[in-house]
Motif scaffolding. Sequence first.
Motif: not given
Length: 315
Positions: A150, A221, A223-225, A227-229, A231-232, A240
Amino acid sequence: MSDLNEPGWERKLLEKLAFENLKETRRRRRWGVFFKLVGFAYVGFILFLTWAWQNGTDSVSDGAAHTAMVEMNGAIGVGDAVNAEQVNLALQSAFEDAGTKGVILRINSPGGSPVQAGMINDEIRRLRAKYKDIPLYAVVEDICASGGYYVAAAADKIFVDKASIVGSIGVRMDGFGFTGAMEKLGVERRLVTAGENKAFLDPFSPQDPKQVQFAHDMLEEIHQQFIDVVRKGRGARLHETPDMFSGLFWTGSKSIELGLADAYGTVDSVARDVIKAEEVRDYTQRENFAERFAKRFGAEVAGGATQALSRVGIK
């Protein structure tokens, strides 16, 4: 009484009193010297602690070109080996130094708190935006998993060893259930709450499906945060796959194929070949002697006070 009848007994008595007074004076003088030495030693020790407190890192701000290094070694959490406060302070010092040509975040972490990892990730992004000419590279040694990754996702590039462990992009919540054991032992659970969910996922009560679903939604929720980090941070470099965000982890060589990492490298090779500043200076905020002494002294004092209070009935 016989001494009093001897001639010259007054003189002998005075001599005896004078001798005793002399011995007492010498005794006081010796103790005075002892306490003065103790006082000087105490002052010297305080000065040493002050010096040690002010010298927590190996970095020297002399303006000479160098690579700044910050270590993340261990689990991430408020009370763990790695926490956002220490790492962010170290990163700020590294970026602010006029001689810093690049920053290396050296990572050996299995993960930990998503909150602490997120705070470090945010600070890295802020510093990279503020100091646009100073790159930050993550160098993974043994492991960069979960919260460790992360953090790494915020770096300009991620360098690994071919056998490093990278990934574990997922979130978990641990617990135990003791209801079966309680039944066998004949233990009755007595629980009184105000608020139907106050005993949320209580290990001594049967699972409530609604609470389990609530916990699962919360983890999804977070986990999605995560994933977004990722990907960004990785952008178009990321290739992927269906199991990339499943919590699995890969070797360093496989992580490069997947786009989770960029290339092979060590602290020395990245400093020498990528940043072009071979001298590496450590900015890691480590617990120094003064802090260790303060914590230990404080714990001993607290323990002694607790024992003393317990003796007089205050608990």
